[in-house]
Motif scaffolding. Sequence first.
Motif, PDB file in Angstrom:
ATOM      1  N   HIS A   1      32.869 -43.494 -51.013  1.00 59.19           N
ATOM      2  CA  HIS A   1      33.697 -44.058 -49.950  1.00 59.19           C
ATOM      3  C   HIS A   1      34.168 -45.469 -50.318  1.00 59.19           C
ATOM      4  O   HIS A   1      35.321 -45.838 -50.050  1.00 59.19           O
ATOM      5  CB  HIS A   1      32.917 -44.110 -48.633  1.00 59.19           C
ATOM      6  CG  HIS A   1      32.582 -42.775 -48.081  1.00 59.19           C
ATOM      7  ND1 HIS A   1      33.426 -41.683 -48.205  1.00 59.19           N
ATOM      8  CD2 HIS A   1      31.480 -42.345 -47.390  1.00 59.19           C
ATOM      9  CE1 HIS A   1      32.871 -40.632 -47.604  1.00 59.19           C
ATOM     10  NE2 HIS A   1      31.698 -41.004 -47.113  1.00 59.19           N
TER      11      HIS A   1
ATOM     12  N   ALA B   1      39.563 -29.407 -42.594  1.00 58.72           N
ATOM     13  CA  ALA B   1      39.256 -30.294 -41.470  1.00 58.72           C
ATOM     14  C   ALA B   1      38.036 -31.163 -41.789  1.00 58.72           C
ATOM     15  O   ALA B   1      38.025 -32.370 -41.527  1.00 58.72           O
ATOM     16  CB  ALA B   1      39.012 -29.482 -40.197  1.00 58.72           C
ATOM     17  N   ALA B   2      37.030 -30.553 -42.386  1.00 56.33           N
ATOM     18  CA  ALA B   2      35.843 -31.320 -42.750  1.00 56.33           C
ATOM     19  C   ALA B   2      36.167 -32.344 -43.832  1.00 56.33           C
ATOM     20  O   ALA B   2      35.631 -33.463 -43.828  1.00 56.33           O
ATOM     21  CB  ALA B   2      34.736 -30.381 -43.224  1.00 56.33           C
TER      22      ALA B   2
ATOM     23  N   ALA C   1      39.069 -33.821 -44.262  1.00 55.61           N
ATOM     24  CA  ALA C   1      39.804 -34.915 -43.622  1.00 55.61           C
ATOM     25  C   ALA C   1      38.846 -35.851 -42.897  1.00 55.61           C
ATOM     26  O   ALA C   1      38.975 -37.082 -42.975  1.00 55.61           O
ATOM     27  CB  ALA C   1      40.839 -34.350 -42.654  1.00 55.61           C
ATOM     28  N   ARG C   2      37.854 -35.284 -42.209  1.00 56.37           N
ATOM     29  CA  ARG C   2      36.863 -36.124 -41.534  1.00 56.37           C
ATOM     30  C   ARG C   2      36.036 -36.904 -42.551  1.00 56.37           C
ATOM     31  O   ARG C   2      35.665 -38.059 -42.322  1.00 56.37           O
ATOM     32  CB  ARG C   2      35.955 -35.268 -40.653  1.00 56.37           C
ATOM     33  CG  ARG C   2      36.616 -34.708 -39.414  1.00 56.37           C
ATOM     34  CD  ARG C   2      35.584 -34.175 -38.438  1.00 56.37           C
ATOM     35  NE  ARG C   2      34.821 -33.072 -39.032  1.00 56.37           N
ATOM     36  CZ  ARG C   2      35.161 -31.798 -38.963  1.00 56.37           C
ATOM     37  NH1 ARG C   2      36.273 -31.436 -38.311  1.00 56.37           N
ATOM     38  NH2 ARG C   2      34.422 -30.859 -39.525  1.00 56.37           N
ATOM     39  N   GLY C   3      35.764 -36.271 -43.698  1.00 60.22           N
ATOM     40  CA  GLY C   3      34.982 -36.940 -44.727  1.00 60.22           C
ATOM     41  C   GLY C   3      35.690 -38.132 -45.343  1.00 60.22           C
ATOM     42  O   GLY C   3      35.039 -39.017 -45.900  1.00 60.22           O
TER      43      GLY C   3
ATOM     44  N   LEU D   1      37.425 -40.256 -43.566  1.00 58.54           N
ATOM     45  CA  LEU D   1      37.554 -41.316 -42.568  1.00 58.54           C
ATOM     46  C   LEU D   1      36.794 -42.591 -42.951  1.00 58.54           C
ATOM     47  O   LEU D   1      37.330 -43.695 -42.760  1.00 58.54           O
ATOM     48  CB  LEU D   1      37.105 -40.800 -41.198  1.00 58.54           C
ATOM     49  CG  LEU D   1      38.019 -39.756 -40.549  1.00 58.54           C
ATOM     50  CD1 LEU D   1      37.434 -39.294 -39.212  1.00 58.54           C
ATOM     51  CD2 LEU D   1      39.418 -40.323 -40.355  1.00 58.54           C
TER      52      LEU D   1
END
Length: 488
Positions: A39, A77-78, A80-82, A84
């Motif tokens: 990240h 979707a997961a 995309a959330r990951g 964030l």
Amino acid sequence: AGATVWQWSNAVEVYSLQLFATALTLLGIASSAGSRRRHLLAGIGIGIGLANHHVATVVLVPFLVPVVARLRGIGLAAAARGLLPALGIALGVAVLAYGALAVSAADANAFQFGEPDTPARLWHHLRGGFFADSLWRDGVDYGGRAEVLFTVLARHLVAFAIPAALGVAIAWRRARALLWLGLGYPVALFALQLGRMHTPNMDAGLLPALATLGVPVALGLAAFRGRWPLWFGLAALALQLAVNFAAADRRGYAPGRAVLADLEASMPPRAIALVSSWELLTLSRLAIEADGFRPDAIVVPASLKGTHRDLLARHYPEFHAAVRTEYEAWLDAIAALDPDWVYTDFFELRDAATTASYAALARKVLAVGAADDRPVVCDRETVRLLLRAGIVTDTAVTPCGRLFALGREVASPPPFPLAPGWLDHSFLMHDLCALGTLHDYKTTAAQIAGYYRHRGRRELAAAAETARDRLDSLWLHYLAGKPAPRRP
């Protein structure tokens, strides 16, 4: 090892820094390290990209989602959330970068032209302004731009065509999501650049696209066994360097000094110079701050609209005080259309209010010049703006070297004293950004020649026509295929 990377490796602003930001982002999403490190790497890369050349980065982010999904074995979707947490870090980095810009803007010697990009411009682009302002406009040679873009692509990948094709085949069978990044992102950026009217920013978008094209190349090289990838890669790099050496060799290439020499010869003593063309305004501002260029003159960037609204007052307080009322009205008028225009080098007269306020400012400048015995001169871009808006008439404009005098005619050097040498340099023939400079010279020479021929000044017309003929010849050579056929 491509020509574009070589040419602009020393221009940190939108080239090396954007390439670094893209590479850091790719490293972050592909790293096998812990999630915190991934990240952090991706967030710093995206944040630097947003603060430096945000259009390229904004387009990149959606392509990361399917790649993260494939690498982690999760849904879109997961994925995309990951992303964030990385986007949160990126926002913090971008805010810090814009804060640093605000601090530097408080420096009386600050010199910025909206780069790294401003928050106002980012918002303008995110809400669709980029597409509204830049795509599908009249007068753009889209066929010629496509030739240039795809020829640049070929020049970068000519030695890597085989591993690139093999890498595409491997990705198609085993990791199709990588094709969205390795091919889809360059195609998207190439499509955006194809629709843009101005060439100078093209390389900034090409570099991150070319960086992601390294993904299928790397896959193809990795398919070879033993030491073949190493030896093939080294041989391909050597071939690339040989192919692009002439394009990147800038020994003896000094257009900046040549343009400044022309500008200095064209400005009468104590002149007020209004300059709008990118080359003139950037080179003159840097020369003023670094070397005290022409302390007798007032050289105003972007036709009295500086890089931020305090620049004019900082550098020329007496002149600013004399035109302050009209100057503030002009800035307020263009800010009403787009707040970012007050802080960049670009503007147009789009409506009656801005035209009227600019006309009042231009006339006040002429009055101040007359009262202080200062001739007022401007470049081709500014005189075009003044004539189109009806602020001055053709009879009130007189060529003066490379510039144009407004109002009274002034003693001028022979038109267009071209500095020798750099126009014949091979780098000019390969440089995408050189198109703007060369075209500016070419059209200015033709305009000056026509002006003097019409008014019977044969000796000055002949001098301008000599320069025009040489530039026309060079332009035809430029269009003929280095790096790709171009059309005026």
